[in-house]
Design an enzyme around this catalytic site. Structure first.
Site, PDB file in Angstrom:
ATOM      1  N   HIS A  71      42.416  40.145  36.045  1.00  0.00           N
ATOM      2  CA  HIS A  71      42.188  40.793  37.339  1.00  0.00           C
ATOM      3  C   HIS A  71      41.282  42.008  37.172  1.00  0.00           C
ATOM      4  CE1 HIS A  71      43.420  42.463  41.360  1.00  0.00           C
ATOM      5  NE2 HIS A  71      43.076  43.582  40.733  1.00  0.00           N
ATOM      6  N   GLU A  72      41.591  42.843  36.194  1.00  0.00           N
ATOM      7  CA  GLU A  72      40.809  44.070  36.018  1.00  0.00           C
ATOM      8  C   GLU A  72      39.377  43.772  35.587  1.00  0.00           C
ATOM      9  OE1 GLU A  72      41.827  46.719  37.210  1.00  0.00           O
ATOM     10  OE2 GLU A  72      43.886  46.058  37.512  1.00  0.00           O
ATOM     11  N   HIS A 100      36.958  42.896  38.281  1.00  0.00           N
ATOM     12  CA  HIS A 100      36.315  43.994  39.014  1.00  0.00           C
ATOM     13  C   HIS A 100      34.920  44.254  38.447  1.00  0.00           C
ATOM     14  CE1 HIS A 100      39.400  45.217  41.772  1.00  0.00           C
ATOM     15  NE2 HIS A 100      40.306  45.319  40.818  1.00  0.00           N
TER      16      HIS A 100
END
Length: 632
Positions: A429-430, A433
């Site tokens: 998820h990170e 980004h």
């Protein structure tokens, strides 16, 4: 997990890790000889940019000098009484830095582990440099005059016997080559190519030793064995060109410790395509024996500070990153395992995204772009067990050419506390980004997901990729997944609903965004829509079993990777700060470009199901439309 956006994040500091003179060695050989017992000791010194600029501010430059001449002057001024030669591999990198390498000599013979590298900046001044030149007493007499050293054939016999190399040297004949005191051996068997030998000096324990550097390539090992030139039974050091690494980790596709056990994984970059040409432990200039390479430096950061370069990393001379973990341990007790897991997950995701189109030119995260475009100098700095927070994680994405930064925290919601590095979905998820901020609006503009709806999609993309990757063989359209459940110790996860194609389990539609004012809620709606997209494409094309996709005419052949590819390609097409409708259109356009629109109906079926039908009109009020386009 809020993806922090710091457009002004400072550029990475110059590398400060001294490299060994060759690639990492592969540990215990198949013949029972521990090659690592023959490793070189590290002798290199490195002057990073700040120190260098202070040291050489008065260094004499000439505007008529090219970068090689300037570098040569520095070496001469540093060691005025030493002899050396310029290695013919100098070049100017894509970042404008000129790289020049030198080899120290004695009586015209190379000192094989005595090197000097100089990096010249765009302004023509010395940027950084490093060296491992021998500074002890030089041999007074030229060995080539008296020739008081053994025949190279004896050195070959000595290497084969001592190291149990599977080469038969009984009929070997040394045939001279062009270079001075360099030979190839004819009449041997067992090697993939003819063994070679070259007379070189070797620095060891403060002295120079005259040796035969015997080269043998037998497949599993490609050895440079430094055999004493007088005592052929003595092997001083060995280098193995074959890089090998082992990791004990939760394998790709296992989201967290509830889904399986750690396993041994060997040389994973061999299965992840062309995204890591230097393996995971090299950057084209240096090879590392810690969790650092061209894509990722992974380290702990218990203080939560901004410094990372000299922070603790697991180290293994044989690249065997094998550590223990149990759920009864506190995070500090398994930090080596956690850092290794973070390093493995981010590198694997980097390589997967590379095959899907997140390349150098697209603004990916690499220190060395290897001449393939983009800015380089921007790997993703990944901090495990970062002390700046708890129960969360973040990723900072500056423009291309400046490093990304991931901060992974421990979660205090369980006893013992849990480490987010062990939940792959959080890491993915990170990192996503970074993907979305580099692609939306272009690599040089990290300000294109700032508006509320666009920022929400940034969160949703992170959940989408995390969920797509954790799908298992045997999962179906009816399989549901949560986000952050293990780390948070929260049944049902940290989102309002699990990701599900079932409208009773997850009833979100686009109209629900109307009442939201926080990016994670909006992101859950977007990821819910994309979860339907994902399963519609899997239903059409299957899931695929391999980490890396197979392609036909540029399109992944399985539905999972096709969905990830179309979402990625869509990011490159949509405008700066897009809304849901524009993102929907961009994904459909991406399919048009990639497959001539073969998946339009499968895509629109998912979008229309969640309120983004073909007749949706974007306005101040978000009103669902469930229409399908003509032809579907």
């Amino acid at each position: 997990m809020h993806g922090l956006l710091l457009a002004g994040l400072a550029a990475a500091l110059p590398l400060g890790v001294a490299g060994l003179p060759a690639r990492q060695q592969s540990g215990l050989s198949p013949r029972g000889i521990d090659i690592n017992a023959y490793r070189f000791a590290s002798m290199a010194k490195y002057s990073e940019h700040k120190t260098t600029s202070q040291m050489v501010h008065s260094f004499s430059y000439s505007k008529d000098d090219d970068y090689v001449a300037t570098a040569t002057k520095l070496v001469k001024s540093t060691f005025p009484n030493m002899t050396f030669r310029t290695v013919k591999d100098h070049y100017i990198g894509t970042n404008g830095i000129g790289h020049v390498h030198f080899k120290q000599t004695a009586h015209g013979i190379d000192i094989d582990n005595a090197d000097f590298n100089v990096n010249i900046g765009r302004d023509g001044k010395v940027f950084t440099f490093g060296n491992s030149f021998f500074e002890g007493e030089m041999p007074k007499t030229n060995p080539l005059t008296k020739r008081d050293f053994s025949d190279p054939v004896k050195a070959l016999h000595g290497a084969v016997k001592t190291l149990k190399i599977p080469v038969k040297p009984e009929s070997a004949k040394a045939m001279p080559m062009k270079e001075v005191e360099t030979f190839k051996f004819e009449g041997t068997s067992g090697a993939l190519s003819e063994p070679k030998a070259k007379l070189v000096y070797l620095q060891k324990d403060g002295n120079l030793h005259l040796t035969w550097r015997v080269e043998t390539d037998v497949g599993d090992n490609w050895l440079l064995s430094y055999v004493d030139a007088k005592e052929s039974e003595t092997v001083h050091n060995v280098v193995d060109y074959v890089a090998s690494a082992d990791y004990k980790v939760f394998a790709w596709g296992l989201n967290d410790p509830t889904e399986g056990q750690p396993t041994m994984i060997k040389d994973p970059w061999n299965t992840t395509g062309s995204g890591s040409p230097f393996t995971w432990h090299g950057d084209g200039q240096m090879d590392y024996t810690v969790t650092r390479g061209n894509n990722v430096p992974a380290q702990d950061n218990p203080s939560g500070g901004s410094q990372w370069e000299n922070n603790y990393r697991p180290e293994s001379a044989e690249l065997s990153f094998v550590y223990e973990y149990s759920e009864q341990m506190e995070p500090e007790q398994y930090k080596d395992f956690a850092i290794t897991q973070l390093f493995y997950t981010v590198n694997t995701f980097h390589d997967v995204l590379y095959t899907l189109g997140f390349t150098e030119e697209a603004g990916n995260f690499q220190m060395n772009n290897n001449g393939k475009g983009g800015q380089g100098n921007d790997f993703a700095i990944c901090n495990a067990q970062d002390g700046s927070g708890t129960n969360n994680a973040n990723f900072a994405t500056p423009p291309d050419g400046q490093p990304g930064r991931m901060r992974m925290y421990t979660w205090t919601t369980a006893q013992p506390s849990r480490d987010g590095d062990l939940e792959a979905g959080i890491v993915i998820h990170e990192y996503t980004h970074g993907l979305s901020n580099r692609l939306c609006g272009g690599p040089a503009n990290s300000n294109c997901l700032n508006e509320l709806e666009a920022g929400g999609m940034g969160e949703g993309w992170g959940d989408f990729y995390a969920t797509a990757i954790r799908l298992k063989q045997g999962d179906t359209h009816d399989t549901d997944y949560t986000m952050g459940e293990w780390a948070a110790n929260q049944k049902g996860g940290i989102r309002e609903y699990p990701y599900s194609t079932n409208m009773q389990t997850n009833p979100y539609t686009y109209a629900d965004v109307q009442g939201m004012s926080e990016v994670h809620g909006i992101g859950t709606v977007w990821a819910t829509i994309l979860y339907d997209v994902l399963w519609n494409l899997i239903d059409e094309h299957g899931m695929g079993k391999n980490i890396m996709p197979k392609f036909v005419n540029g399109a992944p052949t399985d539905g999972r990777n096709l969905a990830m590819k179309l979402v990625l390609d869509g990011m490159t097409l949509m405008p700066c700060n897009p809304n849901f409708m524009q993102a929907r259109d961009a994904i459909i356009d991406a399919d048009q470009a990639l497959t001539n629109g073969q998946n339009k109906c499968a895509l629109m079926k998912a979008f229309a199901k969640r309120g983004l039908g073909s007749n949706y009109k974007h306005g101040k009020n978000r009103v669902n439309n469930f229409d399908m386009p003509a032809g579907c």
